[in-house]
Enzyme design. Structure first.
Site, PDB file in Angstrom:
ATOM      1  N   LYS A 107       0.831  -1.204   0.000  1.00  0.00           N
ATOM      2  CA  LYS A 107       0.000   0.000   0.000  1.00  0.00           C
ATOM      3  C   LYS A 107       0.862   1.250   0.000  1.00  0.00           C
ATOM      4  O   LYS A 107       0.679   2.154  -0.821  1.00  0.00           O
ATOM      5  CB  LYS A 107      -0.905  -0.030   1.239  1.00  0.00           C
ATOM      6  CG  LYS A 107      -2.150   0.777   1.125  1.00  0.00           C
ATOM      7  CD  LYS A 107      -3.005   0.639   2.392  1.00  0.00           C
ATOM      8  CE  LYS A 107      -3.806  -0.640   2.413  1.00  0.00           C
ATOM      9  NZ  LYS A 107      -4.404  -0.894   3.740  1.00  0.00           N
ATOM     10  N   GLY A 166      -7.017 -10.361   7.598  1.00  0.00           N
ATOM     11  CA  GLY A 166      -6.832 -10.826   8.968  1.00  0.00           C
ATOM     12  C   GLY A 166      -5.975  -9.899   9.786  1.00  0.00           C
ATOM     13  O   GLY A 166      -5.711 -10.133  10.953  1.00  0.00           O
ATOM     14  N   MET A 170      -5.022  -5.646  10.884  1.00  0.00           N
ATOM     15  CA  MET A 170      -5.808  -4.619  11.556  1.00  0.00           C
ATOM     16  C   MET A 170      -6.749  -3.888  10.611  1.00  0.00           C
ATOM     17  O   MET A 170      -6.447  -3.677   9.447  1.00  0.00           O
ATOM     18  CB  MET A 170      -4.847  -3.616  12.162  1.00  0.00           C
ATOM     19  CG  MET A 170      -5.497  -2.739  13.170  1.00  0.00           C
ATOM     20  SD  MET A 170      -4.517  -1.278  13.445  1.00  0.00           S
ATOM     21  CE  MET A 170      -4.915  -0.339  11.996  1.00  0.00           C
ATOM     22  N   ARG A 198       0.921 -47.867 -17.056  1.00  0.00           N
ATOM     23  CA  ARG A 198       0.985 -48.986 -16.119  1.00  0.00           C
ATOM     24  C   ARG A 198       0.119 -50.102 -16.663  1.00  0.00           C
ATOM     25  O   ARG A 198      -0.996 -49.855 -17.136  1.00  0.00           O
ATOM     26  CB  ARG A 198       0.439 -48.582 -14.755  1.00  0.00           C
ATOM     27  CG  ARG A 198       1.131 -47.397 -14.126  1.00  0.00           C
ATOM     28  CD  ARG A 198       0.403 -47.054 -12.829  1.00  0.00           C
ATOM     29  NE  ARG A 198       0.941 -45.878 -12.187  1.00  0.00           N
ATOM     30  CZ  ARG A 198       0.542 -44.628 -12.459  1.00  0.00           C
ATOM     31  NH1 ARG A 198      -0.406 -44.406 -13.371  1.00  0.00           N
ATOM     32  NH2 ARG A 198       1.078 -43.621 -11.822  1.00  0.00           N
ATOM     33  N   ARG A 214       5.191 -49.814 -19.030  1.00  0.00           N
ATOM     34  CA  ARG A 214       5.898 -50.488 -17.947  1.00  0.00           C
ATOM     35  C   ARG A 214       5.342 -51.892 -17.789  1.00  0.00           C
ATOM     36  O   ARG A 214       4.129 -52.075 -17.626  1.00  0.00           O
ATOM     37  CB  ARG A 214       5.733 -49.711 -16.636  1.00  0.00           C
ATOM     38  CG  ARG A 214       6.467 -50.383 -15.487  1.00  0.00           C
ATOM     39  CD  ARG A 214       6.335 -49.598 -14.211  1.00  0.00           C
ATOM     40  NE  ARG A 214       4.985 -49.689 -13.655  1.00  0.00           N
ATOM     41  CZ  ARG A 214       4.584 -49.015 -12.579  1.00  0.00           C
ATOM     42  NH1 ARG A 214       5.402 -48.186 -11.960  1.00  0.00           N
ATOM     43  NH2 ARG A 214       3.358 -49.169 -12.116  1.00  0.00           N
ATOM     44  N   GLU A 240      14.553 -46.441  -9.982  1.00  0.00           N
ATOM     45  CA  GLU A 240      13.708 -46.158  -8.818  1.00  0.00           C
ATOM     46  C   GLU A 240      14.215 -46.838  -7.554  1.00  0.00           C
ATOM     47  O   GLU A 240      13.593 -46.750  -6.505  1.00  0.00           O
ATOM     48  CB  GLU A 240      12.253 -46.555  -9.103  1.00  0.00           C
ATOM     49  CG  GLU A 240      12.085 -47.986  -9.568  1.00  0.00           C
ATOM     50  CD  GLU A 240      10.648 -48.328  -9.932  1.00  0.00           C
ATOM     51  OE1 GLU A 240       9.732 -47.644  -9.462  1.00  0.00           O
ATOM     52  OE2 GLU A 240      10.462 -49.295 -10.693  1.00  0.00           O
ATOM     53  N   SER A 249      13.714 -43.915 -16.968  1.00  0.00           N
ATOM     54  CA  SER A 249      12.618 -43.094 -16.462  1.00  0.00           C
ATOM     55  C   SER A 249      12.700 -43.161 -14.949  1.00  0.00           C
ATOM     56  O   SER A 249      12.647 -44.241 -14.371  1.00  0.00           O
ATOM     57  CB  SER A 249      11.275 -43.619 -16.963  1.00  0.00           C
ATOM     58  OG  SER A 249      10.247 -42.837 -16.407  1.00  0.00           O
ATOM     59  N   GLY A 301      11.551 -43.221 -11.454  1.00  0.00           N
ATOM     60  CA  GLY A 301      10.320 -43.451 -10.702  1.00  0.00           C
ATOM     61  C   GLY A 301      10.506 -42.823  -9.339  1.00  0.00           C
ATOM     62  O   GLY A 301      10.933 -43.469  -8.392  1.00  0.00           O
ATOM     63  N   THR A 302      10.202 -41.532  -9.263  1.00  0.00           N
ATOM     64  CA  THR A 302      10.584 -40.800  -8.053  1.00  0.00           C
ATOM     65  C   THR A 302       9.716 -41.143  -6.846  1.00  0.00           C
ATOM     66  O   THR A 302      10.080 -40.813  -5.725  1.00  0.00           O
ATOM     67  CB  THR A 302      10.563 -39.277  -8.306  1.00  0.00           C
ATOM     68  OG1 THR A 302       9.317 -38.944  -8.912  1.00  0.00           O
ATOM     69  CG2 THR A 302      11.707 -38.865  -9.202  1.00  0.00           C
ATOM     70  N   ASN A 303       8.568 -41.799  -7.050  1.00  0.00           N
ATOM     71  CA  ASN A 303       7.793 -42.225  -5.874  1.00  0.00           C
ATOM     72  C   ASN A 303       8.542 -43.312  -5.114  1.00  0.00           C
ATOM     73  O   ASN A 303       8.794 -43.198  -3.917  1.00  0.00           O
ATOM     74  CB  ASN A 303       6.420 -42.766  -6.279  1.00  0.00           C
ATOM     75  CG  ASN A 303       5.588 -41.728  -6.996  1.00  0.00           C
ATOM     76  OD1 ASN A 303       5.869 -40.536  -6.910  1.00  0.00           O
ATOM     77  ND2 ASN A 303       4.568 -42.179  -7.701  1.00  0.00           N
ATOM     78  N   ASP A 304       8.896 -44.387  -5.839  1.00  0.00           N
ATOM     79  CA  ASP A 304       9.641 -45.456  -5.183  1.00  0.00           C
ATOM     80  C   ASP A 304      11.022 -44.978  -4.750  1.00  0.00           C
ATOM     81  O   ASP A 304      11.501 -45.334  -3.680  1.00  0.00           O
ATOM     82  CB  ASP A 304       9.772 -46.671  -6.121  1.00  0.00           C
ATOM     83  CG  ASP A 304       8.684 -47.693  -5.852  1.00  0.00           C
ATOM     84  OD1 ASP A 304       8.462 -48.003  -4.670  1.00  0.00           O
ATOM     85  OD2 ASP A 304       8.047 -48.162  -6.815  1.00  0.00           O
TER      86      ASP A 304
HETATM   87  P1  ADP Z   1      -7.847  -2.275   3.365  1.00  0.00           P
HETATM   88  O1  ADP Z   1      -6.403  -2.686   3.352  1.00  0.00           O
HETATM   89  O2  ADP Z   1      -8.698  -3.140   4.184  1.00  0.00           O
HETATM   90  O3  ADP Z   1      -8.356  -2.016   1.997  1.00  0.00           O
HETATM   91  P2  ADP Z   1      -7.501   0.538   3.645  1.00  0.00           P
HETATM   92  O4  ADP Z   1      -6.351   1.034   4.436  1.00  0.00           O
HETATM   93  O5  ADP Z   1      -7.354   0.570   2.183  1.00  0.00           O
HETATM   94  O6  ADP Z   1      -7.883  -0.890   4.164  1.00  0.00           O
HETATM   95  O7  ADP Z   1      -8.728   1.437   4.090  1.00  0.00           O
HETATM   96  C1  ADP Z   1     -10.045   1.057   4.211  1.00  0.00           C
HETATM   97  C2  ADP Z   1     -10.952   2.107   3.609  1.00  0.00           C
HETATM   98  O8  ADP Z   1     -10.694   3.397   4.141  1.00  0.00           O
HETATM   99  C3  ADP Z   1     -10.777   2.211   2.122  1.00  0.00           C
HETATM  100  O9  ADP Z   1     -12.035   2.312   1.514  1.00  0.00           O
HETATM  101  C4  ADP Z   1     -10.001   3.483   1.939  1.00  0.00           C
HETATM  102  O10 ADP Z   1     -10.279   4.075   0.715  1.00  0.00           O
HETATM  103  C5  ADP Z   1     -10.483   4.327   3.117  1.00  0.00           C
HETATM  104  N1  ADP Z   1      -9.456   5.275   3.514  1.00  0.00           N
HETATM  105  C6  ADP Z   1      -8.233   4.978   3.971  1.00  0.00           C
HETATM  106  N2  ADP Z   1      -7.500   6.090   4.166  1.00  0.00           N
HETATM  107  C7  ADP Z   1      -8.290   7.127   3.827  1.00  0.00           C
HETATM  108  C8  ADP Z   1      -8.092   8.537   3.794  1.00  0.00           C
HETATM  109  N3  ADP Z   1      -6.944   9.092   4.141  1.00  0.00           N
HETATM  110  N4  ADP Z   1      -9.124   9.300   3.400  1.00  0.00           N
HETATM  111  C9  ADP Z   1     -10.286   8.726   3.031  1.00  0.00           C
HETATM  112  N5  ADP Z   1     -10.542   7.418   3.025  1.00  0.00           N
HETATM  113  C10 ADP Z   1      -9.544   6.621   3.421  1.00  0.00           C
HETATM  114 MG    MG Z   2      -7.868  -0.832   0.692  1.00  0.00          MG
HETATM  115 MG    MG Z   3       7.762 -47.871  -8.852  1.00  0.00          MG
END
Ligand code: ADP
Ligand code: MG
Ligand code: MG
Length: 870
Positions: A23, A101, A103, A560, A616, A743, A762, A764-767
Site C-alpha cells: 500500500k 486478517g 488490523m 501402467r 511399464r 527407482e 525413467s 520413478g521418483t515415488n519409489d
Molecule cells: P484495506 O487494506 O482493508 O483495503 P484501507 O487502508 O485501504 O484498508 O482502508 C479502508 C478504507 O478506508 C478504504 O475504503 C479506503 O479508501 C479508506 N481510507 C483509507 N484512508 C483514507 C483517507 N486518508 N481518506 C479517506 N478514506 C480513506
Molecule cells: Mg484498501
Molecule cells: Mg515404482
C-alpha cells in the site's frame, strides 16, 4: 539496515515494497507520477520487526513521525490538534504481501472534543462532524484499545430506536453528539482511562496497534497457511483524510481496470455518493456501477477512466483502485495489482501481450501454474444444479465440484477406486491418517471443523474439493452411515459436493469442464515455444491417452499395465495365472490374457497417433490381485477345478511381510518370465496391427524396479527373445526401445553400468523417494505430518522432490547415464512430474521430459516454460 524509519510519500516508490509494504509503496509511486494522492507517510516494515522485539515505540521513531506530521501540516495548511483547521489522518496497515486478517483501518484520527468543533465550523456541517467523531471513537477503541465493538453498536441501535429512524444517516446531529458522550463513557469503563484527547497520543497508540496486529493469531494462521515469512513485518501508512461523505458531490468507490472474473478489458467497479471508505464494502447501501458516475459527475468520471488506463499502463498489469471524491475533486487512495480468477489471469496476460504492454515471456510468468490447475477443475452444470436436492450445508472449504459414493475411511475410498468407483470421503473430521484417502477421493466432507481444520487445509493444498463443518450431518464411521434430519444413508450413497458454496446434494449432479477459451490455447502455445523440457502424461487406457493428447502431452511417459489386470473380464484369468499349480496352467491363463492386453495397447497406440508410449511391464506384488473373502475364493477354486483348501495354501504362500520391498517389479520376470513375455508379445502384436492399419507407433518397453546391470541384462534377454519370435511369426519388424526405471537407490548409483543395457531411463521418483528416505509411502502419513509441524521437513518429499537427497541421486544418474550412452533418453514419471517446483529442478539437471497425470499436463507445460525463463 538503514535507520530511516519513516518515508514521506514523496520519498518512496513502487520498488520499495519490502520496506513500505504494498500500500505504502504504491501510494508513493502514484504521488511520483503526479496523481492526486492525499499527502502522508509510511513507517517501514523493519520498524514493525524492531517493535516485535522491544514492544514499545522508540524515541527516534517518534521524532521521525513528528517531523513527517509537520510536513503534512505545512502542505495542507492544517494542524494536528488545531481547533480551527484540524488535520485528520487515517492509519492503515500494509504488508509486503497483501494479507487479510490484519488490523482494520482507523479513519478520522486527530478528532477530539476540541477539533470536532473546528471540523464542524469549517464544513458548516454538524452532523458530518459528529458522525466522523463517533465513528473514530468506535474504530479506535475497538482496534487500538480492545474495547468490544458490540457495546458501541448496541448504543447506536438504541439511539436509532429513540429517534425512530432506520439508517445511520438519518440520525440527528444532536443525537450523535449525545452518542459521543456515551461512547466516551464506555471507553472509560472498558479501557480504564479516558478516551485520549491528544492527537499525538492517538497516533502513537494506533501505530502500536498496527504493529501488534502483525502478530495476532488470525494473521499468524494466514501466514502459516500461505507460506508467508513471519519476519516480513507490516508497514504503517498515515495519510491525511479526504471525505467522500460531504454531500452529493462527494463519494467513494473501488474499481478494477478489467473484469476480475472474466478478464474482459472493461472498467469494472462500483461507487457510492455521499459515503466514506468502508461503506462500499459494508453493503449498507447498494453501490452503483462505475459507468453511472458519468451521469452524476462526467468530469470526474472522465478523469477516473483516464487515470485508470494510465495506472494500468504504468504498472503494466490490471489494477484494483480505491478512490474518493471530495466536493467534486477526485483523490486516489490505493492501487494494487488486481486479484483475479484463473480464467481472468490467463485472458489478461494474453490481452496485455496483444496490446503491446508486456512480452510473451512476461505473460507466461504472470500466470501461476496452480491457477491452471484450478481452470481445469470441473464445475457443476448450472441447470442440473438448480434441479438438484440440497441435503445439507457446510463451509465452502476448498472449491471444486465433486461427485461420488460416500465412504467412511481412507481404505474404503481406495478400495472403491480400485473397483473403478468414484468416492467421496465422509468423516466426522479428518486426521493425517486420512491423507491417502483424501488424495484418492473426489472430494471430502466433514461434519466438524472450520475453514482451517485439517480437512480444509489439506484439501485446499491438494486442490481437492472440500465441504467442512457440515453440522447438519451426523457421521457414524463404525456403522458406516451418515444421518441428516433423522434420515440415514449407507456406504456408497451417491452425493455431490460444491466446494465453492458448501452445499451437499443428493445423487450425482452433472458436471462439466470449464470452457477454456482462445486465450488459454494461445498462452499454452507460447509455453510450448518457450520450454525446453518435454511433457508427457501417465495414462493407462485409451480414454486417458486421448485426454492427455488433448491437454498437449507429447507422449505417454508411464503406461501402467496392472490396472488392466483388474478389469472385470480378466481378473479371473489373472488370478488363475498367479495361482496356477503348473507351468501349463499358467501358460493357459496367460494365453487367455493376451488378446485383452493386445486390444488395450491397440487402443492406446491409436489414441497416441505415433507419439512415444512408454509401457511399464507388470510391477506390483502378485498378491494385490488375489481374491478376497470366502465366496470369491470358492468361486475361483471351482473355476480352477481344485479344492478350496489347496487354493488357500497357495494364497498363503504369496503373503509377504513387506510387499513393497518384496516380490515385485522385474523380480517377477526372473521367477515367472512368461508374464513379461506375454506382455511384450501383446505390445508388439498390437503395434504391428496398428501400423498395418496405416498409423504410426513408437513403443518403448520399460522394466521396473531394476537394481543392477546384470539383472536388467537378464530380463532384457528374455524380452529380446520374445520380440524376435513375434517379428519372425509376423514376418515384419518395427523399431522398439527397451529401457528401465531408475527407482531403487542402487540403480541410481550404478547408472553408469545400467546405461549399457538401457535406451532410456525413467526416474520413478515415488519409489525412489520411498526407498531413499526409507519412508513407506503408505504408512508415512502420520509421522510426515509431525515432521512438517516440527519443521523437520518443509514439504512432504512425496509431493515435491527432495532436491538435496533424492534429487542428488537423480542428478548423478543423469550425468552417469549420459556418460555411458550420450543418446539415452531421460525422463521422470513420479508424482513429482506435475509439481512446479520439482519441474524447475528437473529442468535444471537436464532431464529430457517429465510425465504426469493428464490433468496436470497443462500445469507442467507452463511450469516447464517458467523454468526455462527464470
Ligand atoms: P484495506 O487494506 O482493508 O483495503 P484501507 O487502508 O485501504 O484498508 O482502508 C479502508 C478504507 O478506508 C478504504 O475504503 C479506503 O479508501 C479508506 N481510507 C483509507 N484512508 C483514507 C483517507 N486518508 N481518506 C479517506 N478514506 C480513506
Ligand atoms: Mg484498501
Ligand atoms: Mg515404482
Amino acid at each position: 539496515m538503514t535507520n530511516q524509519y519513516v518515508y514521506a510519500f514523496s520519498e518512496g516508490s513502487a520498488e520499495m515494497r519490502s520496506t513500505l509494504g504494498g500500500k505504502g509503496a504504491n501510494l508513493a509511486e502514484m504521488t511520483a507520477i503526479g496523481l492526486r494522492v492525499p499527502p502522508g507517510f509510511t513507517i517501514s516494515t523493519q520498524s514493525c520487526i524492531r517493535y516485535q522485539q522491544e514492544r514499545a515505540l522508540w524515541p527516534e521513531l517518534l521524532e521521525d513521525v513528528q517531523h513527517a506530521i509537520g510536513e503534512v501540516e505545512r502542505e495542507l495548511n492544517k494542524g494536528f490538534g488545531n481547533k480551527q483547521s484540524p488535520l485528520l489522518v487515517s492509519v492503515r496497515s500494509g504488508a509486503v504481501i497483501s494479507m487479510p486478517g490484519m488490523m482494520d483501518t482507523i479513519l478520522n484520527l486527530g478528532l477530539t472534543d476540541e477539533t470536532v468543533i473546528g471540523l464542524r465550523e469549517t464544513t458548516q456541517d454538524a452532523r458530518f462532524a459528529y458522525d466522523s467523531y463517533r465513528r473514530f471513537i468506535q474504530m479506535f477503541a475497538d482496534v487500538a484499545l480492545g474495547v468490544p465493538r458490540v457495546r458501541f453498536e448496541l448504543e447506536l441501535e438504541r439511539l436509532k430506536e429513540r429517534e425512530g429512524v432506520e439508517a445511520d444517516t438519518e440520525i440527528s446531529a444532536e443525537g450523535l453528539r449525545g452518542l459521543i458522550d456515551t461512547y466516551k463513557t464506555i471507553v472509560e469503563e472498558e479501557y480504564g482511562s479516558p478516551f485520549p484527547q491528544d492527537p499525538t497520543t492517538q497516533l502513537h497508540q494506533a501505530i502500536e496497534a498496527v504493529f501488534r496486529s502483525w502478530d495476532n493469531p488470525r494473521a499468524r494462521v494466514y501466514r502459516d497457511l500461505n507460506g508467508i515469512d513471519h519476519n516480513l513485518g507490516t508497514a504503517v501508512t498515515v495519510q491525511s483524510m479526504v471525505f467522500g461523505n460531504k454531500g452529493p458531490t462527494s463519494g467513494t468507490g473501488v474499481a478494477f481496470t478489467r473484469d476480475p472474473s472474466t478478464g474482459k478489458a472493461a472498467l469494472f467497479g462500483e461507487f457510492l455518493l455521499n459515503a466514506q471508505g468502508e461503506d462500499v464494502v459494508a453493503g449498507i447501501r447498494t453501490p452503483k456501477p462505475i459507468a453511472e458516475l458519468a451521469n452524476s459527475m462526467p468530469e470526474v468520471h472522465r478523469e477516473f477512466v483516464e487515470t485508470a488506463a494510465l495506472l494500468e499502463q504504468h504498472y503494466r498489469d490490471m489494477q484494483d483502485i480505491e478512490f474518493t471524491i471530495e466536493d467534486g475533486t477526485l483523490y486516489f487512495l490505493q492501487t494494487r495489482s488486481g486479484k483475479r480468477t484463473a480464467m481472468a489471469a490467463v485472458r489478461v496476460a494474453v490481452d496485455l501481450v496483444n496490446e503491446g504492454m508486456i512480452t510473451r515471456n512476461e505473460a507466461l510468468k504472470r500466470v501461476e501454474p496452480a491457477h491452471i490447475d484450478q481452470l481445469l477443475h470441473p464445475t457443476f452444470n448450472p441447470d442440473a444444479l438448480a434441479k438438484a436436492t440440497v441435503l445439507a450445508s457446510g463451509l465452502p472449504a476448498s472449491p471444486g465440484a465433486a461427485t461420488g459414493g460416500a465412504f467412511f475411511s481412507a481404505a474404503a475410498v481406495l478400495e472403491a477406486n480400485e473397483r473403478g468407483e468414484k468416492a467421496i470421503l465422509v468423516r466426522a473430521e479428518t486426521s493425517p491418517e486420512d491423507i491417502e484417502g483424501m488424495v484418492a477421493a473426489q472430494g471430502v466432507l466433514t461434519a466438524r471443523g472450520g475453514m482451517t481444520s485439517h480437512a480444509a487445509v489439506v484439501a485446499r493444498g491438494m486442490g481437492t474439493c472440500c465441504v467442512a463443518g457440515c453440522a447438519d450431518i451426523h457421521v457414524d464411521e463404525v456403522a458406516k452411515t451418515f444421518t441428516i434430519n433423522g434420515k440415514t444413508f449407507g456406504e456408497g450413497t451417491k452425493i455431490s459436493l460444491d466446494g465453492s458454496t458448501g452445499k451437499v446434494y443428493a445423487g450425482l449432479v452433472e458436471t462439466k469442464l470449464p470452457e477454456l477459451g482462445d486465450s488459454f490455447d494461445i498462452l499454452m502455445g507460447w509455453a510450448d515455444e518457450a520450454r525446453r523440457l518435454g511433457v508427457r502424461a501417465n495414462a493407462d487406457n485409451p480414454v486417458d491417452a486421448e485426454r492427455a493428447v488433448a491437454f498437449g502431452a507429447e507422449g505417454i511417459g508411464l503406461c501402467r499395465t496392472e490396472h488392466m489386470f483388474f478389469e472385470e473380464n480378466r481378473i479371473a484369468a489373472v488370478r488363475r495365472m498367479i495361482l496356477a499349480g503348473s507351468a501349463e496352467e499358467r501358460t493357459a491363463a496367460l494365453a487367455e490374457l493376451l488378446p485383452h492386453q493386445r486390444s488395450d495397447f491397440v487402443g492406446i497406440f491409436e489414441a497416441m497417433g505415433g507419439r512415444p508410449v512408454t509401457i511399464r511391464l507388470l510391477d506390483p506384488p502378485l498378491h494385490e490381485f488375489l481374491p478376497h473373502g470366502e465366496s470369491e475364493i470358492a468361486d475361483l477354486a471351482s473355476s480352477m477345478g481344485i479344492d478350496v483348501s489347496v487354493l488357500e495354501t497357495r494364497i498363503r504362500q504369496l503373503e509377504e511381510f513387506n510387499p513393497m520391498l518384496g516380490h515385485r517389479g522385474c523380480r517377477l520376470a526372473v521367477t515367472h518370465p512368461a508374464i513379461y513375455r506375454m506382455q511384450v508379445r501383446a505390445i508388439l502384436e498390437a503395434a504391428v496391427q496398428v501400423v498395418a492399419s496405416g498409423h504410426a507407433v513408437d513403443p518403448e518397453i520399460m522394466i521396473p524396479l531394476v537394481t543392477s546391470e546384470t539383472e536388467l541384462a537378464w530380463v532384457k534377454e528374455e524380452i529380446a527373445d520374445e520380440i524376435a519370435l513375434v517379428f519372425a511369426e509376423l514376418e515384419t519388424t518395427i523399431p522398439v526401445k527397451i529401457g528401465t526405471m531408475i527407482e531403487t537407490p542402487r540403480a541410481a548409483i550404478t547408472a553408469k553400468a545400467i546405461a549399457h543395457e538401457a535406451e532410456f531411463f525413467s526416474f520413478g521418483t515415488n519409489d525412489l523417494t520411498q526407498m531413499t528416505f526409507g519412508f513407506s509411502r503408505d504408512d508415512s502419513g502420520p509421522f510426515i505430518s509431525a515432521y512438517l509441524d516440527e519443521g523437520i521437513l518443509d514439504i512432504s518429499p512425496f509431493e515435491s522432490i527432495d532436491q538435496t537427497g533424492v534429487g542428488e541421486l537423480v542428478r548423478t544418474a543423469v550425468a552417469d547415464g549420459r556418460e555411458t550412452n550420450p543418446d539415452i533418453k531421460l525422463g521422470i514419471c513420479g508424482e513429482h512430474g506435475g509439481d512446479p517446483a520439482s519441474i524447475t529442478f528437473f529442468n535444471t539437471i537436464g532431464l529430457d521430459y517429465v510425465s504426469c497425470s493428464p490433468w496436470r499436463v497443462c500445469v507442467a507445460r507452463l511450469a516447464a516454460a517458467q523454468a526455462t525463463l527464470n
